[in-house]
Scaffold this motif. Structure first.
Motif, mmCIF file in Angstrom:
data_model
loop_
_atom_site.group_PDB
_atom_site.id
_atom_site.type_symbol
_atom_site.label_atom_id
_atom_site.label_comp_id
_atom_site.label_asym_id
_atom_site.label_seq_id
_atom_site.Cartn_x
_atom_site.Cartn_y
_atom_site.Cartn_z
ATOM 1 N N LEU A 1 -9.710 -24.372 25.018
ATOM 2 C CA LEU A 1 -9.092 -23.060 25.796
ATOM 3 C C LEU A 1 -7.818 -22.448 24.866
ATOM 4 O O LEU A 1 -7.967 -21.280 24.548
ATOM 5 C CB LEU A 1 -8.799 -22.999 27.229
ATOM 6 N N CYS A 2 -6.825 -23.198 24.823
ATOM 7 C CA CYS A 2 -5.609 -22.894 24.417
ATOM 8 C C CYS A 2 -5.884 -22.511 22.646
ATOM 9 O O CYS A 2 -5.398 -21.571 22.187
ATOM 10 C CB CYS A 2 -4.596 -24.004 24.587
ATOM 11 N N LEU A 3 -6.650 -23.382 21.994
ATOM 12 C CA LEU A 3 -6.721 -23.274 20.474
ATOM 13 C C LEU A 3 -7.835 -21.956 20.531
ATOM 14 O O LEU A 3 -7.248 -21.049 19.404
ATOM 15 C CB LEU A 3 -7.778 -24.559 20.184
ATOM 16 N N LEU A 4 -8.555 -21.540 21.244
ATOM 17 C CA LEU A 4 -9.368 -20.404 20.899
ATOM 18 C C LEU A 4 -8.758 -19.091 21.320
ATOM 19 O O LEU A 4 -8.858 -18.248 20.712
ATOM 20 C CB LEU A 4 -10.572 -20.367 21.868
ATOM 21 N N ILE A 5 -7.539 -19.307 22.333
ATOM 22 C CA ILE A 5 -6.909 -18.035 22.662
ATOM 23 C C ILE A 5 -5.952 -17.782 21.564
ATOM 24 O O ILE A 5 -5.787 -16.643 21.172
ATOM 25 C CB ILE A 5 -6.290 -18.304 23.901
ATOM 26 N N ALA A 6 -5.221 -18.814 20.997
ATOM 27 C CA ALA A 6 -4.418 -18.733 20.132
ATOM 28 C C ALA A 6 -4.941 -18.019 18.792
ATOM 29 O O ALA A 6 -4.406 -17.173 18.107
ATOM 30 C CB ALA A 6 -3.642 -20.114 19.798
ATOM 31 N N CYS A 7 -6.251 -18.612 18.500
ATOM 32 C CA CYS A 7 -6.875 -17.913 17.182
ATOM 33 C C CYS A 7 -7.215 -16.758 17.224
ATOM 34 O O CYS A 7 -7.084 -15.989 16.411
ATOM 35 C CB CYS A 7 -8.069 -18.875 17.095
ATOM 36 N N SER A 8 -7.657 -16.243 18.598
ATOM 37 C CA SER A 8 -8.048 -14.998 18.933
ATOM 38 C C SER A 8 -6.769 -14.106 18.648
ATOM 39 O O SER A 8 -6.690 -13.003 18.159
ATOM 40 C CB SER A 8 -8.496 -14.787 20.237
ATOM 41 N N VAL A 9 -5.722 -14.178 19.428
ATOM 42 C CA VAL A 9 -4.474 -13.657 19.111
ATOM 43 C C VAL A 9 -3.965 -13.640 18.120
ATOM 44 O O VAL A 9 -3.543 -12.562 17.302
ATOM 45 C CB VAL A 9 -3.305 -14.158 20.112
ATOM 46 N N ALA A 10 -3.880 -14.740 17.175
ATOM 47 C CA ALA A 10 -3.306 -14.593 15.728
ATOM 48 C C ALA A 10 -4.452 -14.225 14.550
ATOM 49 O O ALA A 10 -4.355 -13.966 13.633
ATOM 50 C CB ALA A 10 -3.117 -15.892 15.240
ATOM 51 N N ASN A 11 -5.904 -13.851 15.187
ATOM 52 C CA ASN A 11 -6.646 -13.234 14.335
ATOM 53 C C ASN A 11 -7.276 -14.324 13.133
ATOM 54 O O ASN A 11 -7.291 -13.826 11.976
ATOM 55 C CB ASN A 11 -6.302 -11.921 14.075
ATOM 56 N N ILE A 12 -7.243 -15.478 13.326
ATOM 57 C CA ILE A 12 -7.599 -16.512 12.443
ATOM 58 C C ILE A 12 -8.686 -17.256 12.870
ATOM 59 O O ILE A 12 -9.043 -17.149 13.982
ATOM 60 C CB ILE A 12 -6.401 -17.512 12.028
ATOM 61 N N ARG A 13 -9.540 -18.013 11.919
ATOM 62 C CA ARG A 13 -10.452 -18.881 12.247
ATOM 63 C C ARG A 13 -10.031 -19.970 12.987
ATOM 64 O O ARG A 13 -9.089 -20.626 12.616
ATOM 65 C CB ARG A 13 -11.468 -18.960 10.959
ATOM 66 N N VAL A 14 -10.807 -20.560 13.992
ATOM 67 C CA VAL A 14 -10.682 -21.851 14.465
ATOM 68 C C VAL A 14 -10.554 -23.000 13.663
ATOM 69 O O VAL A 14 -9.593 -23.799 13.610
ATOM 70 C CB VAL A 14 -11.743 -21.902 15.678
#
Length: 149
Positions: free
Chosen positions: A95-108
Motif C-alpha cells: 500500500l505505501c509503495l503504491l501510494i508513493a509511486c502514485s504521488v511521485a508519478n513513477i513506475r512501481v
C-alpha cells in the motif's frame, strides 16, 4: 476490521488454530526457530493483507505457539509489527509503495529497486528482535520494570 473479526471468530469456532498449532508444535522448534517461523508467517501474510486484519487473524493464531516456546508477548508483538511493515512496501499489496509511486508519478518497478536497499536493514532489525529478546524488551524494562514480571 469487521470481516477479519468474523473470520477470526469462524477460525476459533471450528478450532482451526488448535489443529494448526498441534501440527506446528509437533515439529519441536525452540525459541529461535519459533521466532523465525512466526516472522515468516507474518511476512507472507503481510504481503497480501493490511497490518490490522493480519494482526487480528494471524496474531490470535500464533500467540499460543509463541507462549509455548517461551517468547515474551512484547517480543512476539515486535516480531509481528516489524514483519508486517515489510508488507507495506512489497508487492503485491504494498500500500505505501503504491501510494508513493502514485504521488511521485513513477513506475512501481523503478521504486522497488530503491526500496530493496531499505529492506536489508529492516531484515537485520527483525533478526535482531528474534535473536536478542532484550533488544525489544529494553525500553519497556526501563519505563515500567514491574510490568514485565
Amino acid at each position: 476490521m469487521g470481516t477479519a473479526s468474523v473470520f477470526g471468530w469462524l477460525l476459533a469456532y471450528y478450532q482451526i488454530p488448535q489443529a494448526m498449532l498441534s501440527g506446528v508444535s509437533a515439529w519441536g522448534m525452540g525459541q529461535l526457530a519459533t521466532g523465525f517461523f512466526i516472522a515468516f508467517v507474518f511476512l507472507v501474510v503481510g504481503m497480501f493483507l493490511d497490518a490490522i486484519p493480519a494482526i487480528i487473524i494471524v496474531g490470535a493464531i500464533l500467540q499460543p505457539l509463541a507462549n509455548g516456546a517461551g517468547i515474551h508477548p512484547i517480543q512476539f508483538a515486535m516480531i509481528g509489527i516489524v514483519s508486517l511493515a515489510f508488507g507495506l512496501v512489497t508487492p503485491p499489496y504494498g500500500l505505501c509503495l503504491l501510494i508513493a509511486c502514485s504521488v511521485a508519478n513513477i513506475r512501481v518497478i523503478d521504486a522497488l529497486k530503491d526500496t530493496m536497499i531499505m529492506l536489508m536493514p529492516m531484515l537485520g532489525v527483525l533478526a535482531l528482535v528474534i535473536l536478542w529478546p532484550d533488544f525489544s524488551l529494553l525500553l519497556p524494562r526501563l519505563i515500567s520494570p514491574e510490568f514485565l514480571k
